[in-house]
Design a protein around this motif. Structure first.
Motif, PDB file in Angstrom:
ATOM      1  N   MET A  26       0.859  -1.180   0.000  1.00  0.00           N
ATOM      2  CA  MET A  26       0.000   0.000   0.000  1.00  0.00           C
ATOM      3  C   MET A  26       0.897   1.232   0.000  1.00  0.00           C
ATOM      4  SD  MET A  26      -2.909   1.147   2.777  1.00  0.00           S
ATOM      5  CE  MET A  26      -3.684  -0.425   2.778  1.00  0.00           C
ATOM      6  N   PRO A  27       0.638   2.172  -0.872  1.00  0.00           N
ATOM      7  CA  PRO A  27       1.468   3.373  -0.915  1.00  0.00           C
ATOM      8  C   PRO A  27       1.444   4.116   0.416  1.00  0.00           C
ATOM      9  CG  PRO A  27       0.051   3.248  -2.853  1.00  0.00           C
ATOM     10  CD  PRO A  27      -0.361   2.167  -1.923  1.00  0.00           C
ATOM     11  N   LYS A  28       2.546   4.775   0.682  1.00  0.00           N
ATOM     12  CA  LYS A  28       2.741   5.479   1.950  1.00  0.00           C
ATOM     13  C   LYS A  28       1.684   6.573   2.168  1.00  0.00           C
ATOM     14  CE  LYS A  28       6.398   7.566   4.638  1.00  0.00           C
ATOM     15  NZ  LYS A  28       7.775   7.969   4.676  1.00  0.00           N
ATOM     16  N   ILE A  29       1.250   7.264   1.120  1.00  0.00           N
ATOM     17  CA  ILE A  29       0.296   8.360   1.258  1.00  0.00           C
ATOM     18  C   ILE A  29      -1.069   7.844   1.736  1.00  0.00           C
ATOM     19  CG2 ILE A  29      -0.475   8.332  -1.130  1.00  0.00           C
ATOM     20  CD1 ILE A  29       0.035  11.490   0.908  1.00  0.00           C
ATOM     21  N   TYR A  30      -1.466   6.657   1.262  1.00  0.00           N
ATOM     22  CA  TYR A  30      -2.741   6.087   1.713  1.00  0.00           C
ATOM     23  C   TYR A  30      -2.679   5.700   3.179  1.00  0.00           C
ATOM     24  CZ  TYR A  30      -4.090   5.911  -3.180  1.00  0.00           C
ATOM     25  OH  TYR A  30      -4.408   6.243  -4.470  1.00  0.00           O
TER      26      TYR A  30
ATOM     27  N   VAL B 217      -4.164   6.932   8.883  1.00  0.00           N
ATOM     28  CA  VAL B 217      -3.752   7.280  10.249  1.00  0.00           C
ATOM     29  C   VAL B 217      -4.326   8.642  10.626  1.00  0.00           C
ATOM     30  CG1 VAL B 217      -1.779   7.854  11.716  1.00  0.00           C
ATOM     31  CG2 VAL B 217      -1.680   5.853  10.222  1.00  0.00           C
ATOM     32  N   PHE B 218      -4.256   9.595   9.727  1.00  0.00           N
ATOM     33  CA  PHE B 218      -4.784  10.930  10.009  1.00  0.00           C
ATOM     34  C   PHE B 218      -6.287  10.870  10.287  1.00  0.00           C
ATOM     35  CE2 PHE B 218      -6.809  14.830   8.426  1.00  0.00           C
ATOM     36  CZ  PHE B 218      -6.236  15.746   9.306  1.00  0.00           C
ATOM     37  N   ILE B 219      -7.026  10.124   9.464  1.00  0.00           N
ATOM     38  CA  ILE B 219      -8.477   9.998   9.651  1.00  0.00           C
ATOM     39  C   ILE B 219      -8.787   9.321  10.986  1.00  0.00           C
ATOM     40  CG2 ILE B 219     -10.548   8.835   8.777  1.00  0.00           C
ATOM     41  CD1 ILE B 219      -9.455   9.389   5.939  1.00  0.00           C
ATOM     42  N   LEU B 220      -8.062   8.284  11.328  1.00  0.00           N
ATOM     43  CA  LEU B 220      -8.270   7.585  12.589  1.00  0.00           C
ATOM     44  C   LEU B 220      -8.012   8.502  13.782  1.00  0.00           C
ATOM     45  CD1 LEU B 220      -8.919   4.932  14.020  1.00  0.00           C
ATOM     46  CD2 LEU B 220      -6.488   4.401  13.935  1.00  0.00           C
ATOM     47  N   VAL B 221      -6.941   9.261  13.751  1.00  0.00           N
ATOM     48  CA  VAL B 221      -6.623  10.201  14.824  1.00  0.00           C
ATOM     49  C   VAL B 221      -7.701  11.272  14.924  1.00  0.00           C
ATOM     50  CG1 VAL B 221      -4.996  11.994  15.563  1.00  0.00           C
ATOM     51  CG2 VAL B 221      -4.138   9.780  14.786  1.00  0.00           C
TER      52      VAL B 221
END
Length: 87
Positions: free
Chosen positions: A1-5, A10-14
């Motif tokens: 999975m690409p790093k940006i995804y 992680v951002f959405i989860l936080v």
């Protein structure tokens, strides 16, 4: 999975976790019971103008409104249905 995804996930989860957390505890002290089971003491009522049969509402003026807490016709009332008091 690409790093940006992965970073986006992680951002959405936080964001979700921080959005759900609350710095203030909810307690019963912050709540006001509106229906005490027998009266409308904690309620405000507002009634518009009275309409007569066949009236199309074109003659409505601000003065024709019954207004706030002026329920002389008992439009809002407590009745008993199946042994329980309801609005």
């Amino acid at each position: 999975m690409p790093k940006i995804y992965r970073l986006t996930q992680v951002f959405i989860l936080v964001f979700i976790v921080l959005s759900c957390s609350s710095s203030k505890e909810l307690s019963s002290e912050n709540w006001k019971i509106l229906f005490d089971g027998s009266t409308l003491e904690n309620w405000d009522t507002f009634l518009g103008p009275r309409f007569k049969p066949g009236d199309n509402g074109q003659n409505v003026t601000e003065e024709s409104f019954l207004g706030l807490n002026n329920d002389s016709a008992n439009v809002y009332s407590i009745v008993e249905i199946d042994g329980e008091k309801v609005l």
